[in-house]
Write an enzyme that holds these catalytic residues in place. Structure first.
Site, PDB file in Angstrom:
ATOM      1  N   LYS A  52       0.849  -1.197   0.000  1.00 15.26           N
ATOM      2  CA  LYS A  52       0.000   0.000   0.000  1.00 15.26           C
ATOM      3  C   LYS A  52       0.885   1.247   0.000  1.00 15.26           C
ATOM      4  O   LYS A  52       0.598   2.222  -0.715  1.00 15.26           O
ATOM      5  CB  LYS A  52      -0.945  -0.030   1.208  1.00 15.26           C
ATOM      6  CG  LYS A  52      -2.055  -1.066   1.043  1.00 15.26           C
ATOM      7  CD  LYS A  52      -2.882  -1.338   2.287  1.00 15.26           C
ATOM      8  CE  LYS A  52      -3.887  -2.466   1.988  1.00 15.26           C
ATOM      9  NZ  LYS A  52      -4.758  -2.814   3.105  1.00 15.26           N
ATOM     10  N   GLN A  96      -4.987  -1.512   9.231  1.00 19.16           N
ATOM     11  CA  GLN A  96      -4.873  -2.839   8.623  1.00 19.16           C
ATOM     12  C   GLN A  96      -5.499  -3.907   9.519  1.00 19.16           C
ATOM     13  O   GLN A  96      -5.210  -3.978  10.711  1.00 19.16           O
ATOM     14  CB  GLN A  96      -3.379  -3.140   8.357  1.00 19.16           C
ATOM     15  CG  GLN A  96      -3.111  -4.426   7.606  1.00 19.16           C
ATOM     16  CD  GLN A  96      -3.670  -4.426   6.181  1.00 19.16           C
ATOM     17  OE1 GLN A  96      -3.779  -3.389   5.532  1.00 19.16           O
ATOM     18  NE2 GLN A  96      -4.039  -5.588   5.689  1.00 19.16           N
ATOM     19  N   ASP A 119     -11.196   2.747   3.453  1.00 15.14           N
ATOM     20  CA  ASP A 119     -11.555   1.341   3.267  1.00 15.14           C
ATOM     21  C   ASP A 119     -13.059   1.192   3.042  1.00 15.14           C
ATOM     22  O   ASP A 119     -13.527   0.123   2.641  1.00 15.14           O
ATOM     23  CB  ASP A 119     -11.197   0.528   4.528  1.00 15.14           C
ATOM     24  CG  ASP A 119      -9.839  -0.149   4.428  1.00 15.14           C
ATOM     25  OD1 ASP A 119      -9.497  -0.608   3.327  1.00 15.14           O
ATOM     26  OD2 ASP A 119      -9.144  -0.217   5.457  1.00 15.14           O
TER      27      ASP A 119
END
Ligand code: GUN
Length: 282
Positions: A52, A96, A119
């Site tokens: 990422k 995460q 997200d």
């Protein structure tokens, strides 16, 4: 004769567009920033987070990593999220998953400000997805829709079958296909006669997490097969949910693993971060 859906190629194409827009924002004095939080030492999470960060670098997004120790408390994590929520350099916040078991994931997700939730996991954003007036789309399903668009594959009026009902992939995938006028069925571990259902699919999406779960007898001739799985087979090789070698000949289009859905997921995270940055400019 099947066509391979090249996630890397689509990803490069979309990243070029993102890079242009990030550069344009920068010319107007707006830097785009993503905060990436990782808690503990999960090796797979470390690989994802590194990828990422690399993606950010490629398109000119500034990434800020917060690597917290395994023993971090929920309160400490929430306090960091609060700080990042009010930090104007930070347009997007990514925490995460999975988090260590002593931290409640929903509590962490709900603490992220919805306008920085790149997200699209916050209940406010999942609600927007349900209604269809979203700012952010969850990265994996959005990446799949982007690939379908690139290859001119329409879901309109098609039988779409999704295997898996997770909050991250299965459920939002069903919503996006429905939004594209597909007739959508969601299957899961309690579904009876699974192969009967999957054989109806013009577009079949598998998000199960088991190697060779989707076999040739489960697939209709000419189907589009999208494989979200990221598994290791007996010899440790990365593979998806689909028995690729035997299924491919029945397909009109199929995604490989690796090189299919995977690269698109990070690209959509970058796109959501760009969207957040534009929204913060206004
Ligand atoms: N862990 C596995 N997939 C994801 C994802 O898309 N986002 C986050 N934050 N964690 C994950």
């Amino acid at each position: 004769m099947y066509n391979l859906i090249d996630g890397k190629k689509v990803s490069e194409h979309v990243r070029e567009e993102i890079k242009e827009q990030v550069t344009e924002l920068l010319k107007n004095g707006k830097e785009t920033g993503l905060a990436v939080i990782i808690v503990g030492n999960d090796p797979a999470s470390r690989v994802y987070v590194n990828n990422k960060k690399k993606g950010c670098e490629q398109v000119g997004i500034k990434s800020y990593e917060y690597a917290l120790p395994e023993e971090t408390t929920t309160e400490q994590l929430l306090s960091l999220i609060e700080t990042l929520n009010s930090d104007s350099k930070v347009d997007g916040i990514l925490c995460q998953l999975p988090l260590p078991s002593h931290i409640d994931e929903n509590t962490a997700i709900n603490a992220i400000s919805p306008d920085k939730d790149v997200d699209a996991f916050h209940p406010i954003n999942t609600g927007h997805i349900m209604i269809g007036d979203h700012s952010f789309l969850p990265c994996t399903p959005a990446g799949i829709m982007e690939m379908l668009k690139y290859y001119d594959i329409s879901a309109d009026g098609k039988e779409c079958v999704v295997i898996g009902r997770s909050n991250i992939v299965g459920k939002p995938m069903a919503m996006l296909l429905l939004g594209a006028n597909g007739t959508v069925t969601v299957c899961h571990s309690r579904t009876k006669n699974l192969s009967e259902v999957t054989r109806r699919a013009d577009i079949l999406v598998s998000a199960v997490g088991r190697a060779n779960f989707v076999t040739a007898d489960m697939v209709k001739d000419g189907a589009v097969v999208i494989d979200v799985g990221m598994n290791r087979n007996g010899s440790g090789k990365l593979c998806g949910d689909v028995d690729f070698e035997n299924v491919k000949e029945k397909c009109s289009y199929i995604t490989p693993v690796p090189g299919g859905v995977g690269p698109m997921t990070i690209t959509m995270l970058l796109k959501n971060t760009l969207t957040a940055s534009k929204n913060h400019l206004n």
